[in-house]
Structures are given as structure tokens and as C-alpha cells.
Motif scaffolding. Structure first.
Motif, PDB file in Angstrom:
ATOM      1  N   PHE A 221       0.970  -1.220  -0.394  1.00 51.11           N
ATOM      2  CA  PHE A 221       0.151   0.347   0.496  1.00 51.11           C
ATOM      3  C   PHE A 221       0.622   1.312   0.189  1.00 51.11           C
ATOM      4  O   PHE A 221       0.455   1.785  -0.776  1.00 51.11           O
ATOM      5  N   PHE A 222       1.871   1.196   0.899  1.00 52.19           N
ATOM      6  CA  PHE A 222       2.557   2.362   0.770  1.00 52.19           C
ATOM      7  C   PHE A 222       3.415   2.670  -0.453  1.00 52.19           C
ATOM      8  O   PHE A 222       3.832   3.913  -0.700  1.00 52.19           O
ATOM      9  N   VAL A 223       4.140   1.381  -1.043  1.00 50.36           N
ATOM     10  CA  VAL A 223       4.519   1.598  -2.494  1.00 50.36           C
ATOM     11  C   VAL A 223       3.884   1.781  -3.205  1.00 50.36           C
ATOM     12  O   VAL A 223       4.097   3.014  -3.965  1.00 50.36           O
ATOM     13  N   SER A 224       2.947   1.667  -3.623  1.00 51.01           N
ATOM     14  CA  SER A 224       1.628   2.131  -4.704  1.00 51.01           C
ATOM     15  C   SER A 224       1.329   3.355  -4.606  1.00 51.01           C
ATOM     16  O   SER A 224       1.402   4.384  -5.627  1.00 51.01           O
ATOM     17  N   VAL A 225       1.587   3.895  -3.515  1.00 53.72           N
ATOM     18  CA  VAL A 225       1.522   5.429  -3.280  1.00 53.72           C
ATOM     19  C   VAL A 225       3.019   6.038  -4.131  1.00 53.72           C
ATOM     20  O   VAL A 225       2.127   7.027  -4.421  1.00 53.72           O
ATOM     21  N   ASP A 226       3.666   5.727  -3.601  1.00 56.49           N
ATOM     22  CA  ASP A 226       5.168   6.441  -4.487  1.00 56.49           C
ATOM     23  C   ASP A 226       5.337   5.947  -5.723  1.00 56.49           C
ATOM     24  O   ASP A 226       5.506   7.163  -6.660  1.00 56.49           O
ATOM     25  N   ASN A 242       2.679  11.372  -0.194  1.00 60.10           N
ATOM     26  CA  ASN A 242       3.597  10.637  -0.605  1.00 60.10           C
ATOM     27  C   ASN A 242       4.590  10.538   0.765  1.00 60.10           C
ATOM     28  O   ASN A 242       5.211   9.884   1.311  1.00 60.10           O
ATOM     29  N   GLN A 243       4.875  11.780   0.951  1.00 61.55           N
ATOM     30  CA  GLN A 243       6.408  12.190   2.222  1.00 61.55           C
ATOM     31  C   GLN A 243       5.338  11.905   3.672  1.00 61.55           C
ATOM     32  O   GLN A 243       6.639  10.918   4.205  1.00 61.55           O
TER      33      GLN A 243
END
Length: 308
Positions: A221-226, A242-243
Motif C-alpha cells: 500500500f505504501f509503495v503504491s502511493v509512491d 507520499n512524504q
């Protein structure tokens, strides 16, 4: 209750000191209730840091301009798939060996489950203790491939140049790189080596081995936002998100350990129920089967009506 009565007695304190670090770190048992050989701890540390070594290889080649960012991620992911497959095959080979694990005599009955007698650093009983393995062959393959995706995308997510472009600070880049890779190592260890006892549980029995997928799910999930921020530019809100998520990424181990984040199965059924109630105008179902069946029927009916 008298104020002099402790919240945790000596036995509970010892149990907490053993279990909580294991949950935070994703599975490594660095504190045992008996005297174990040093190679037990060394092997666990090596397995824990293995994804960082593989991801660091891709990161180093990218920083030296030998590879592009996506090539470095692909290299790290491919190496992780091979490593995960070797780890799982080693566990299967150890299970097939006819070696009896002897129990050490102890007065504490509750501690007998954790006590083993080890003969060497690469013996079958040592491997089975370190790498319990998977129940199903399909999960062995799936989790190995998933480990490669986590390592590859995690390498791409934590590239120093990328983090520096978000914050513009070398100090923040170094801190997020180090603690971010610790988070990735925790997710990888729980997926392919030994799954930790999660604080947040939805079912008493993990029949289909869903628990190891919990930590990689949130990493994705975190990587998908990036990734969305990489390919969809000129959106300030996405950059700010993202930050923020890069900072929260290093706090994921504590969120997992404290039971703040739900397990995948509970999250799935909750999301389906929200779709049923607020998206399709239905009512809550009493069982999971009825819930999934009702949503499927509603979607099928809506699709048929739209095609007419």
C-alpha cells in the motif's frame, strides 16, 4: 485489588520480554527461555538482514550509475526470489530428513514447546527451528514470488535519490533509508522465514496461512502511493501524502506490534461490507459466505442492468 500487586508477575514479564520483541521484529526469536548455541542467534540475524543485503546491492549499483532505478529494483527482486526459494527448499529438505528432535528436560511445562537440542548450525533440527516452512506447496511458491516483489519494490521505494527529492535533506534520507529497510526486513522475515505471532488476529486458526501476508500487504500500500506519485506528476496532495507515508513507513513495526492495523482477512470482509452497505444499499450479513454471495449477486445484477 491491592496497589502492591504487580500488573505482570515474574513469569508474565519473562514471557512478554520474549514474545513482544519477536512480534515487533516479525519473527526472530532473539530471547529464548533456555541456553541456546550462539549460531542460533547468528543464523536468525543473517536471515533477517538478507533482504537488506540484496536490496543494498541494487541500490549500490544504481548509485554508481551502473543500473537504472527500475533495473536495480528488478535485480534485487530477482535475487530475493531465488533466495526465498532456496530458504523454502532448505526447510522442505530438513522436514524430509528422519531426525528426531529431542526435548530438554525442564520443570517449566509451558516452556517445553520452545526447548530443543541442537547438534550443529546446519542440522535438520536447527533448520526446522529457524524455518518452520509452509503447509502448502502453492504458498511456498506464492510467498517466494511475493517476497521478490516486496524486495524489488521496496528497493525502488527507498532509493536515496528518491527520498532526497521528497525531503531535500541528507539526514532525513539516511534515517528513512536505514529504518525503512528494517521495516522491509521485518516484512520479508515474517513472509518467508518464520511468521510472528500477531497482536491483531481475526481467526483462531490460520488454516490458509494468511497471517504472513499481513505485513507485505501494508508495504504494498505504501509503495503504491509512491508509484502513483512517480507516474502522476503535478499533484501536490499526492506528493504530501507520499512524504507523510514515508515517515509512517518506518513506524509500521510498532503499528503491527500494537495491533493497530487489521489483518488481511478482517480488512477484506470489512471493505466488502462497506461496499455492500454504502455502495449497493444493502444490509450487513450474518456470515462471510452470505456477505460475499450478496455482493456478487448485487454486482452481477448491476452489470446486467447496465448492459441492457
Amino acid at each position: 485489588m491491592s496497589p502492591d500487586v504487580p500488573l505482570l508477575n515474574d513469569y508474565k514479564q519473562d514471557f512478554l520480554l520474549k514474545r513482544f520483541p519477536q512480534t515487533v521484529l516479525g519473527g526472530p526469536r532473539l530471547k529464548l527461555g533456555y541456553c541456546a548455541p550462539p549460531y542460533i542467534y547468528v543464523n536468525q540475524i543473517v536471515l533477517f538482514l538478507m533482504p537488506w543485503a540484496l536490496g543494498g546491492t541494487g541500490t549500490l549499483l544504481y548509485q554508481l550509475d551502473f543500473l537504472r532505478d527500475y533495473s536495480a529494483a528488478a535485480l534485487s527482486g530477482g535475487l530475493m526470489v531465488i533466495t526465498a526459494a532456496v530458504i523454502q527448499l532448505t526447510s522442505v529438505h530438513a522436514k524430509n530428513k528422519s531426525v528426531v528432535v529431542k526435548r530438554m528436560t525442564t520443570r517449566n511445562i509451558l516452556a517445553e514447546e520452545d526447548e530443543h537440542e541442537f547438534t550443529s548450525c546446519a542440522s535438520a533440527e536447527t533448520v526446522k527451528f529457524l524455518i518452520p516452512g509452509k503447509k502448502y506447496v502453492a504458498n511456498t511458491v506464492f510467498h517466494s514470488v511475493l517476497a521478490g516483489l516486496v524486495c524489488g519494490l521496496g528497493t525502488w521505494y527507498l532509493l536515496p535519490n528518491r527520498v532526497t527529492s521528497l525531503y531535500g535533506s541528507p539526514g532525513a534520507t539516511a534515517a528513512l533509508f536505514v529504518f525503512g529497510w528494517i521495516t522491509l526486513c521485518i516484512g520479508e522475515y515474517s513472509l518467508i522465514v518464520n511468521t510472528a505471532t500477531e497482536t491483531a488476529t481475526f481467526q483462531t486458526q490460520d488454516t490458509y496461512e494468511i497471517t504472513p501476508l499481513m505485513r507485505p500487504l501494508y508495504i504494498f500500500f505504501f509503495v503504491s502511493v509512491d508509484l502513483a506519485h512517480r507516474f502522476i506528476v503535478n499533484i501536490p496532495a499526492l506528493e504530501q501524502m507520499n512524504q507523510i507515508l514515508h515517515i509512517l513507513f518506518v513506524l509500521l513495526p510498532f503499528l503491527w506490534a500494537l495491533g493497530t492495523l487489521p489483518p488481511p482477512d478482517a480488512l477484506f470482509f470489512w471493505a466488502v461490507e462497506q461496499v455492500l452497505e454504502f455502495g449497493l444499499g444493502g444490509s450487513p450479513m450474518s456470515t462471510h459466505l452470505r456477505l460475499v454471495s450478496c455482493v456478487t449477486v448485487c454486482f452481477s445484477s448491476s452489470l446486467n442492468c447496465s448492459l441492457l
